[in-house]
Design a protein around this motif. Structure first.
Motif, short mmCIF file in Angstrom:
data_model
loop_
_atom_site.label_atom_id
_atom_site.label_comp_id
_atom_site.label_asym_id
_atom_site.label_seq_id
_atom_site.Cartn_x
_atom_site.Cartn_y
_atom_site.Cartn_z
N UNK A 26 4.63 -1.08 8.89
CA UNK A 26 5.36 -1.61 7.94
C UNK A 26 4.70 -2.66 7.22
N UNK A 27 4.32 -3.77 8.22
CA UNK A 27 3.61 -4.99 7.69
C UNK A 27 2.18 -4.69 7.05
N UNK A 28 1.55 -3.63 7.74
CA UNK A 28 0.18 -3.16 7.29
C UNK A 28 0.40 -2.65 6.04
N UNK A 29 1.28 -1.66 5.81
CA UNK A 29 1.61 -1.26 4.30
C UNK A 29 1.92 -2.32 3.52
N UNK A 30 2.79 -3.08 3.83
CA UNK A 30 3.03 -4.24 2.87
C UNK A 30 1.95 -5.00 2.38
N UNK A 31 1.03 -5.35 3.25
CA UNK A 31 0.02 -6.12 2.98
C UNK A 31 -1.13 -5.73 2.14
N UNK A 32 -1.18 -4.11 2.54
CA UNK A 32 -2.27 -3.40 1.88
C UNK A 32 -1.65 -3.32 0.37
N UNK A 33 -0.37 -2.81 0.16
CA UNK A 33 0.00 -2.74 -1.07
C UNK A 33 -0.18 -3.86 -2.09
N UNK A 34 0.41 -5.05 -1.50
CA UNK A 34 0.21 -6.39 -2.08
C UNK A 34 -1.21 -6.82 -2.42
N UNK A 35 -1.95 -6.41 -1.54
CA UNK A 35 -3.71 -6.70 -1.62
C UNK A 35 -4.25 -5.91 -2.80
N UNK A 36 -4.03 -4.38 -2.96
CA UNK A 36 -4.43 -3.82 -3.98
C UNK A 36 -3.80 -4.05 -5.11
#
Length: 110
Positions: free
Chosen positions: A38-48
């Protein structure tokens, strides 16, 4: 038609913003790979999303070839810094290779 409009930012600021967005997405992918989905996905989406927005603005100001070389160099340094911070540093051989890649990018960009 939808248009991305943000305050005028300099090309170096946008390069760093784009690189930081991609680096944040990489951190998100690393966290996801370690089971923090969940944290990883949130960071990945925000980063992209951040990289996407900054890169669109950047492409309005600079040529694509120069933009990508600068982004790759900045992102590489950011991700290598993160890797070192989490204990996945480079060996001497890998560091020398990374230095040569970055030097090559600098030569091509000039």
């Amino acid at each position: 038609m939808w248009s991305l409009s943000l305050p005028a930012l300099s090309a170096p600021t946008l390069v760093l913003g784009t690189a930081a967005g991609y680096a944040l997405a990489t951190v998100g992918m690393k966290l996801s790979a370690q089971g923090h989905m969940a944290t990883g996905l949130a960071l990945a989406i925000a980063g992209f999303l951040a990289a996407f927005a900054a890169e669109i603005l950047l492409m309005r100001q600079a040529e694509l070839s120069v933009v990508y070389l600068a982004i790759i160099a900045a992102e590489t340094l950011l991700v290598l810094g993160y890797a070192s911070w989490i204990g996945e540093g480079l060996s001497l051989r890998q560091a020398l290779g990374a230095g040569m890649v970055l030097a090559g990018l600098a030569v091509v960009a000039v």
